[in-house]
Design a protein around this motif. Structure first.
Motif, PDB file in Angstrom:
ATOM      1  N   LEU A   1      -3.090  -7.777 -27.110  1.00 47.49           N
ATOM      2  CA  LEU A   1      -3.306  -7.178 -25.795  1.00 47.49           C
ATOM      3  C   LEU A   1      -1.991  -7.142 -25.032  1.00 47.49           C
ATOM      4  CD1 LEU A   1      -6.575  -9.015 -24.712  1.00 47.49           C
ATOM      5  CD2 LEU A   1      -6.364  -6.603 -25.314  1.00 47.49           C
ATOM      6  N   LEU A   2      -1.754  -6.028 -24.360  1.00 48.53           N
ATOM      7  CA  LEU A   2      -0.558  -5.878 -23.541  1.00 48.53           C
ATOM      8  C   LEU A   2      -0.958  -5.234 -22.226  1.00 48.53           C
ATOM      9  CD1 LEU A   2       2.558  -5.821 -23.109  1.00 48.53           C
ATOM     10  CD2 LEU A   2       2.551  -3.560 -24.202  1.00 48.53           C
ATOM     11  N   ALA A   3      -0.575  -5.864 -21.116  1.00 51.36           N
ATOM     12  CA  ALA A   3      -0.847  -5.314 -19.792  1.00 51.36           C
ATOM     13  C   ALA A   3       0.461  -5.072 -19.064  1.00 51.36           C
ATOM     14  CB  ALA A   3      -1.720  -6.274 -18.981  1.00 51.36           C
ATOM     15  N   LEU A   4       0.584  -3.891 -18.479  1.00 49.79           N
ATOM     16  CA  LEU A   4       1.729  -3.537 -17.642  1.00 49.79           C
ATOM     17  C   LEU A   4       1.210  -3.282 -16.243  1.00 49.79           C
ATOM     18  CD1 LEU A   4       3.521  -1.054 -20.089  1.00 49.79           C
ATOM     19  CD2 LEU A   4       4.086  -3.468 -19.697  1.00 49.79           C
ATOM     20  N   SER A   5       1.812  -3.933 -15.258  1.00 47.79           N
ATOM     21  CA  SER A   5       1.268  -3.900 -13.904  1.00 47.79           C
ATOM     22  C   SER A   5       2.331  -3.583 -12.873  1.00 47.79           C
ATOM     23  CB  SER A   5       0.629  -5.258 -13.577  1.00 47.79           C
ATOM     24  OG  SER A   5       0.289  -5.346 -12.206  1.00 47.79           O
TER      25      SER A   5
ATOM     26  N   VAL B   1      -6.845   1.173 -21.225  1.00 47.43           N
ATOM     27  CA  VAL B   1      -7.620   1.275 -19.994  1.00 47.43           C
ATOM     28  C   VAL B   1      -6.617   1.369 -18.849  1.00 47.43           C
ATOM     29  CG1 VAL B   1      -9.286   0.179 -18.445  1.00 47.43           C
ATOM     30  CG2 VAL B   1      -9.540  -0.083 -20.918  1.00 47.43           C
ATOM     31  N   VAL B   2      -6.766   2.387 -18.001  1.00 48.92           N
ATOM     32  CA  VAL B   2      -5.845   2.592 -16.871  1.00 48.92           C
ATOM     33  C   VAL B   2      -6.575   2.249 -15.579  1.00 48.92           C
ATOM     34  CG1 VAL B   2      -4.485   4.260 -15.568  1.00 48.92           C
ATOM     35  CG2 VAL B   2      -4.530   4.368 -18.068  1.00 48.92           C
ATOM     36  N   LEU B   3      -5.979   1.362 -14.792  1.00 49.13           N
ATOM     37  CA  LEU B   3      -6.546   0.947 -13.511  1.00 49.13           C
ATOM     38  C   LEU B   3      -5.600   1.398 -12.401  1.00 49.13           C
ATOM     39  CD1 LEU B   3      -8.564  -0.688 -11.775  1.00 49.13           C
ATOM     40  CD2 LEU B   3      -7.162  -2.717 -12.242  1.00 49.13           C
TER      41      LEU B   3
ATOM     42  N   TYR C   1      -3.862  -1.422 -19.578  1.00 52.29           N
ATOM     43  CA  TYR C   1      -4.169  -2.485 -20.538  1.00 52.29           C
ATOM     44  C   TYR C   1      -4.264  -1.841 -21.911  1.00 52.29           C
ATOM     45  CZ  TYR C   1      -5.227  -5.279 -16.430  1.00 52.29           C
ATOM     46  OH  TYR C   1      -5.124  -5.950 -15.230  1.00 52.29           O
ATOM     47  N   LEU C   2      -3.479  -2.346 -22.846  1.00 53.77           N
ATOM     48  CA  LEU C   2      -3.373  -1.728 -24.160  1.00 53.77           C
ATOM     49  C   LEU C   2      -3.831  -2.674 -25.257  1.00 53.77           C
ATOM     50  CD1 LEU C   2       0.227  -0.205 -23.866  1.00 53.77           C
ATOM     51  CD2 LEU C   2      -1.940   0.938 -23.376  1.00 53.77           C
TER      52      LEU C   2
ATOM     53  N   PHE D   1       2.325  -8.632 -19.319  1.00 54.79           N
ATOM     54  CA  PHE D   1       1.495  -9.754 -19.745  1.00 54.79           C
ATOM     55  C   PHE D   1       0.992  -9.492 -21.166  1.00 54.79           C
ATOM     56  CE2 PHE D   1       1.063  -8.906 -15.238  1.00 54.79           C
ATOM     57  CZ  PHE D   1       1.377 -10.134 -14.656  1.00 54.79           C
ATOM     58  N   GLU D   2       1.065 -10.505 -22.001  1.00 53.92           N
ATOM     59  CA  GLU D   2       0.659 -10.348 -23.391  1.00 53.92           C
ATOM     60  C   GLU D   2      -0.448 -11.326 -23.753  1.00 53.92           C
ATOM     61  OE1 GLU D   2       4.051 -10.791 -25.869  1.00 53.92           O
ATOM     62  OE2 GLU D   2       5.149  -9.109 -24.976  1.00 53.92           O
ATOM     63  N   SER D   3      -1.384 -10.866 -24.590  1.00 54.89           N
ATOM     64  CA  SER D   3      -2.421 -11.692 -25.196  1.00 54.89           C
ATOM     65  C   SER D   3      -3.173 -12.496 -24.144  1.00 54.89           C
ATOM     66  CB  SER D   3      -1.792 -12.594 -26.271  1.00 54.89           C
ATOM     67  OG  SER D   3      -1.153 -11.792 -27.247  1.00 54.89           O
ATOM     68  N   GLU D   4      -3.097 -13.844 -24.221  1.00 53.56           N
ATOM     69  CA  GLU D   4      -3.840 -14.693 -23.292  1.00 53.56           C
ATOM     70  C   GLU D   4      -3.429 -14.437 -21.847  1.00 53.56           C
ATOM     71  OE1 GLU D   4      -4.487 -19.475 -22.417  1.00 53.56           O
ATOM     72  OE2 GLU D   4      -3.487 -18.802 -24.250  1.00 53.56           O
ATOM     73  N   ALA D   5      -2.144 -14.203 -21.620  1.00 51.71           N
ATOM     74  CA  ALA D   5      -1.677 -13.940 -20.254  1.00 51.71           C
ATOM     75  C   ALA D   5      -2.246 -12.631 -19.715  1.00 51.71           C
ATOM     76  CB  ALA D   5      -0.142 -13.898 -20.224  1.00 51.71           C
ATOM     77  N   ALA D   6      -2.444 -11.645 -20.597  1.00 49.44           N
ATOM     78  CA  ALA D   6      -3.052 -10.382 -20.168  1.00 49.44           C
ATOM     79  C   ALA D   6      -4.495 -10.604 -19.739  1.00 49.44           C
ATOM     80  CB  ALA D   6      -2.983  -9.358 -21.303  1.00 49.44           C
TER      81      ALA D   6
END
Length: 415
Positions: free
Chosen positions: A2-6, A46-48, A57-58, A94-99
């Motif tokens: 999981l990868l999240a960019l914010s 998913v785009v927020l 979120y990828l 943010f990656e994996s658990e941090a995402a």
């Protein structure tokens, strides 16, 4: 992985965030999702996009995460006409658990402009639903967002957040009360009928404000007004201008309507006018705040006062989010072992079902036997699946995996 960019108000500031949200405002949700899945290795997205944040979120292959992040941040930087290297310091990664931790906190309202605001839970759910409808979600993202929704509900129940004391509108009204001494008698115009408007109605009612008119260009104002006990403003040429003229406070919370100089008839006013802009990009022209007798509160102004007593961090809520992340990680870690066990039992089950069918007197007996065997398999798998998650949470998953191999000869890969 999981990868999240914010890109959020806390890290980017409202000026940059407004440029970013304006840059994607004209794009359709499927279009944004399609663009987010263009980089190599991206399986789902998913785009927020809200007035406080722009996030993606990828579900992405681990080796492709860096390239995907660079591509997406670069594309956004190009849209807002700034160098990617200048944008990166404002982007949270943010990656994996941090995402998961970040999303759970976002959905629970812990990362909002006003801690605990309830609009964000619905916004997260709608973003997830849109990704599912567009075929952009994956099993990993499904699990992540379903857990986020469950965590959000648990946090709100435990914290006692009902949306009236934990919203941007509530904070805005706190600020307004210092400028409008008789706020309960104020004539309020609500522009919009969406989620922010519903929250505004609750916040206004909590302060005893009853003289509320609602305006909408979509034609939903009469239904919204009837449902909430308000008055619906007409919808036609000059109707918004007339409604603003008759109001003391205007709360704008819809991107469908822009309020500019043409909507203000200052010559017809005898009392000060207070404008509250809850949109990003701006709904109300910022220049209106410089006109005589007009005051303007926008999200940036409201955000500078977001540390009012009662609107800060909630330690219990943060603890619940932390516990939810631990459970999510345990389930993810235990996944390969549970899958291997279910595959093994499933194979044995199908052999027994085939054998039972060959011995059955008729189709009814075969169907009853199959149903009984499948039920038995489900019962037998339930407890070991729980034990696998417990072992993962306690750091003892290797013992569970060794037991599977020793007792059943089940090989587990990826655990």
């Amino acid at each position: 992985m999981l990868l999240a960019l914010s890109l959020a108000h806390a890290t980017a500031g409202f000026d940059l965030l407004e440029r970013a949200t304006a840059a994607v405002a004209g794009a359709s949700v499927p279009g944004l999702l399609h663009a987010s899945m263009q980089p190599d290795g991206v399986r789902g997205a998913v785009v927020l996009s809200t007035c406080n944040r722009l996030e993606v979120y990828l579900d992405v292959a681990s080796e492709a995460a860096d390239g995907a992040a660079q591509t997406l941040v670069g594309a956004l930087a190009q849209r807002i006409d700034m160098p990617a290297e200048s944008l990166w310091p404002s982007v949270g990664r943010f990656e994996s658990e941090a995402a998961a931790q970040h999303l759970f906190a976002v959905a629970a309202g812990l990362d909002s402009l006003v801690v605990g605001e309830d609009e964000i839970a619905g916004q997260v759910q709608r973003a997830f639903t849109a990704a599912q409808s567009a075929g952009a979600s994956t099993a990993e993202l499904d699990q992540l967002f379903q857990r986020a929704a469950s965590t959000s509900r648990q946090v709100r129940r435990s914290a006692g957040w009902d949306g009236t004391q934990t919203s941007v509108v509530h904070l805005a009204l706190e600020l307004v009360s210092t400028r409008v001494p008789e706020l309960a008698q104020a004539r309020v115009l609500l522009v919009g009928t969406g989620a922010h408007a519903r929250t505004a109605v609750r916040a206004l009612a909590s302060r005893g404000i009853r003289d509320v008119t609602v305006y909408s260009t979509t034609g939903r104002a009469p239904e919204f007004a009837e449902r909430h006990g308000l008055v619906a403003a007409p919808n036609g040429p000059g109707a918004l201008r007339d409604a603003v003229t008759a109001s003391d406070v205007v709360i704008a919370c819809t991107s469908r309507t822009e309020l500019g100089r043409a909507e203000l008839d200052l010559d017809a006013r005898t009392a000060p006018l207070l404008l509250i802009d809850l949109g990003l990009p701006h709904i109300i022209d910022p220049a209106l705040g410089n006109l005589p007798g007009v005051s303007l509160l926008d999200l940036a102004t409201i955000g500078r006062h977001a540390d009012l007593p009662g609107l800060g961090r909630n330690v219990v809520a943060e603890s619940l989010v932390g516990d939810a992340v631990v459970r999510y990680k345990a389930d993810a870690d235990a996944g390969p072992a549970v899958t291997a066990l279910r595959r093994h039992v499933g194979a044995v089950l199908e052999e027994e079902i085939a054998r039972a069918r060959s011995r059955a007197v008729d189709d009814d007996e075969a169907a009853r036997t199959e149903a009984a065997l499948r039920h038995l398999a489900g019962v037998l798998l339930h407890e070991p699946s729980l034990r696998a998650r417990e072992a993962a949470a306690q750091g003892d998953l290797h013992e569970f995996v060794a037991g599977l191999q020793s007792v059943l000869g089940v090989e587990v890969t990826g655990a």
